[in-house]
Design a protein around this motif. Structure first.
Motif, PDB file in Angstrom:
ATOM      1  N   GLY A 101      13.556   1.275  -7.077  1.00 27.79           N
ATOM      2  CA  GLY A 101      12.508   1.898  -7.943  1.00 27.79           C
ATOM      3  C   GLY A 101      11.028   1.193  -7.434  1.00 27.79           C
ATOM      4  N   ILE A 102      11.123  -0.010  -7.855  1.00 29.38           N
ATOM      5  CA  ILE A 102       9.958  -1.042  -7.347  1.00 29.38           C
ATOM      6  C   ILE A 102       9.921  -1.167  -6.046  1.00 29.38           C
ATOM      7  CG2 ILE A 102       9.142  -3.681  -7.228  1.00 29.38           C
ATOM      8  CD1 ILE A 102      10.963  -4.005  -9.483  1.00 29.38           C
ATOM      9  N   ALA A 103      10.876  -1.002  -4.882  1.00 28.90           N
ATOM     10  CA  ALA A 103      10.758  -0.850  -3.250  1.00 28.90           C
ATOM     11  C   ALA A 103       9.755   0.280  -3.823  1.00 28.90           C
ATOM     12  CB  ALA A 103      11.902  -0.932  -2.934  1.00 28.90           C
ATOM     13  N   ARG A 104      10.675   1.594  -3.448  1.00 31.12           N
ATOM     14  CA  ARG A 104       9.736   2.976  -3.820  1.00 31.12           C
ATOM     15  C   ARG A 104       8.129   2.863  -4.095  1.00 31.12           C
ATOM     16  NH1 ARG A 104       9.719   8.515  -5.436  1.00 31.12           N
ATOM     17  NH2 ARG A 104      10.731  10.195  -3.948  1.00 31.12           N
TER      18      ARG A 104
ATOM     19  N   ALA B  54       1.943   1.085  -0.180  1.00 33.51           N
ATOM     20  CA  ALA B  54       1.822   0.859   1.221  1.00 33.51           C
ATOM     21  C   ALA B  54       1.088   1.296   1.760  1.00 33.51           C
ATOM     22  CB  ALA B  54       2.806  -0.466   1.539  1.00 33.51           C
ATOM     23  N   LEU B  55       2.062   2.987   1.853  1.00 29.31           N
ATOM     24  CA  LEU B  55       1.943   3.450   2.540  1.00 29.31           C
ATOM     25  C   LEU B  55       0.705   4.955   2.346  1.00 29.31           C
ATOM     26  CD1 LEU B  55       5.307   4.084   3.576  1.00 29.31           C
ATOM     27  CD2 LEU B  55       3.358   3.289   4.946  1.00 29.31           C
TER      28      LEU B  55
ATOM     29  N   ASP C 299      -4.756  -6.543   5.949  1.00 25.77           N
ATOM     30  CA  ASP C 299      -3.342  -6.312   6.761  1.00 25.77           C
ATOM     31  C   ASP C 299      -3.478  -5.204   7.969  1.00 25.77           C
ATOM     32  OD1 ASP C 299      -3.633  -4.043   4.864  1.00 25.77           O
ATOM     33  OD2 ASP C 299      -2.464  -4.599   3.613  1.00 25.77           O
ATOM     34  N   GLU C 300      -2.230  -4.836   7.679  1.00 28.93           N
ATOM     35  CA  GLU C 300      -2.364  -4.177   8.966  1.00 28.93           C
ATOM     36  C   GLU C 300      -3.415  -3.065   8.928  1.00 28.93           C
ATOM     37  OE1 GLU C 300       0.332  -6.900   7.332  1.00 28.93           O
ATOM     38  OE2 GLU C 300       1.111  -7.581   9.643  1.00 28.93           O
TER      39      GLU C 300
END
Length: 468
Positions: free
Chosen positions: A179-182, A188-189, A219-220
């Motif tokens: 959940g956190i990664a999503r 980020a996206l 950042d990138e």
């Protein structure tokens, strides 16, 4: 599958592998600690009991009498002790067995008969335990065996709880991490989604003035947004330039086309009734306009090739001879204007001779057009250690300060009406600037209104580089 979901799954998979490896290592270490510690405990107790046994007499393989210490002395909660003769008869056992016997194991006893201790796992009633067999040796021969058993129910229960805890912790961790990664991947996206929507809006509206909002991040993705804005600015400039170029080209072509059409229509309708001199004048006017259109189309073709990245074919060129050649050609055409070469050095450099000659003709022709009758156009060519310097100076009408920054722009004219009457296309200086830049040089102009202008071109010698 979206990138956001793929990233979340990848993060979760990596964490899953890490957790499995960590949990397996932790469980293995706990098994080694709990089981190994208990195994060593019962082995030590079995060796101690075996050392406390007194064998009175022994003939061959038959034991006459074994004196045992009180077995219950070695007893402790969960620990069971039993002494067995070589023939399998139980000699003594601890009270904790409650009248039961510890089961044997053929393989363990086979090892014990060779004089070494052995351990095995068995079940007594409903209790799972580990039993260590220690031989009692007389003259290096086993005459009896000590069995020490211990219940490992507590250890196995602890290991079971550890397995359950590790599995539960792993599942909760993976769900939480997924959940956190999503959520993190989505955040980020988010700039990419914004860029996508902005690009789609630009595609639909062709509004290159839109910009991606700077998030302040470096950042990138932040740099991607900055690069995207720079690209939009470049596209907006190119699009605006293209629109202006097309409009200017259409405007420039419309006037000569209208003149040619008008002259030809007049000749068609009244040609038989017009005097010969008027007919010749109409034909000459149409021819002049056609020639001007031809020059305009040729200049447009040159600029189109320049925009397409045309590469020049360079070879060693003697610039001083090229200048003298141009001087000879232009002097005959410059009626009423004094054209002189004030200074000329021998200069050879790597260049495209055709384009370099075109550059000289453009600058000299431009100076001649804006210099009144009786004026002077002065040419000079000098060389230093770094570059060749070409100057074309005149004492013509000059260029105002507000026009000076724009004279190398396409279709820009200081005096549009006079330039068109003189046969100019408004592209000469733009082509000249492109030629200079393709040779790695630079061009500058100094001018005073009413006093004249000086165009200075610096071209690097072979193997040199400079900043103008």
């Amino acid at each position: 599958m979206s990138i956001r979901l793929r990233l979340a799954l990848w993060y979760t998979a990596v964490l899953a592998v890490t957790l499995i490896a960590f949990s397996s290592l932790l469980y293995f270490l706990m098994v080694q600690h709990l089981i190994g510690e208990r195994d060593e405990s019962i082995a030590s107790r079995a060796r101690h009991i075996a050392g406390s046994v007194n064998v009175v007499a022994a003939e061959s393989d038959v034991v006459q009498r074994i004196e045992l210490p009180p077995i219950d002395v070695f007893e402790s909660p969960g620990v069971f002790v039993q002494v067995v003769q070589r023939d399998g008869v139980v000699v003594a056992h601890s009270d904790s067995l409650g009248g039961q016997d510890l089961p044997g194991d053929e393989r363990a006893f086979a090892v014990a008969r060779t004089g070494y201790g052995a351990i095995y796992t068995t079940t007594v009633g409903a209790t799972r335990m580990r039993i260590y067999v220690q031989p009692i040796l007389v003259e290096q021969r086993p005459v009896a065996f000590v069995q020490v058993g211990r219940s490992y129910a507590e250890a196995y229960a602890l290991l079971g709880r550890l397995r359950l805890g590790l599995v539960g912790f792993g599942v909760v961790s993976l769900l939480l991490a997924g959940g956190i990664a999503r959520a993190v991947a989505g955040r980020a996206l988010k700039p990419i989604a914004t860029i996508t929507s902005t690009a789609r809006a630009i595609t639909l509206s062709k509004g290159f003035s839109r910009r991606f909002k700077d998030s302040g991040s470096r950042d990138e993705l932040g740099r991607l947004g900055i690069t995207f804005n720079e690209m939009l600015a470049s596209l907006e400039e190119a699009y605006t330039t293209q629109q202006r170029f097309v409009a200017d080209a259409s405007h420039e072509l419309r006037a000569p086309l209208a003149a040619v059409q008008a002259n030809l229509e007049l000749l068609y309708r009244q040609g038989d009734n017009l005097p010969g001199e008027e007919r010749r004048a109409l034909v000459k006017a149409a021819s002049n306009e056609a020639n001007r259109m031809a020059r305009l189309v040729a200049d447009l073709l040159s600029l189109a090739r320049a925009d397409a990245g045309q590469r020049l074919e360079k070879r060693k060129v003697e610039v001083d001879r090229l200048l003298v050649e141009v001087y000879g050609e232009v002097r005959e055409l410059a009626k009423g204007i004094k054209l002189t070469i004030c200074e000329i050095d021998q200069v050879s450099l790597l260049a495209d001779p055709d384009r370099l000659k075109q550059l000289l003709l453009i600058l000299v022709d431009n100076a001649s057009r804006y210099t009144p009758t009786g004026g002077n156009v002065r040419l000079s060519l000098r060389k230093d250690d770094m570059a060749a310097t070409l100057e074309v100076a005149d004492d013509g009408i000059g260029i105002s300060a507000q026009d000076l920054p724009h004279i190398f722009e396409r279709f820009y004219r200081v005096d549009k009406a006079r330039a068109r009457d003189a046969g100019g296309t408004g592209l000469g200086l733009a082509i000249a600037k492109w030629i200079v830049e393709q040779h790695g040089g630079d061009v500058a102009v100094e001018s005073t209104l009413g006093k004249g202008s000086t165009f200075t071109v610096r071209l690097p010698l072979q193997g040199s580089s400079f900043q103008f």
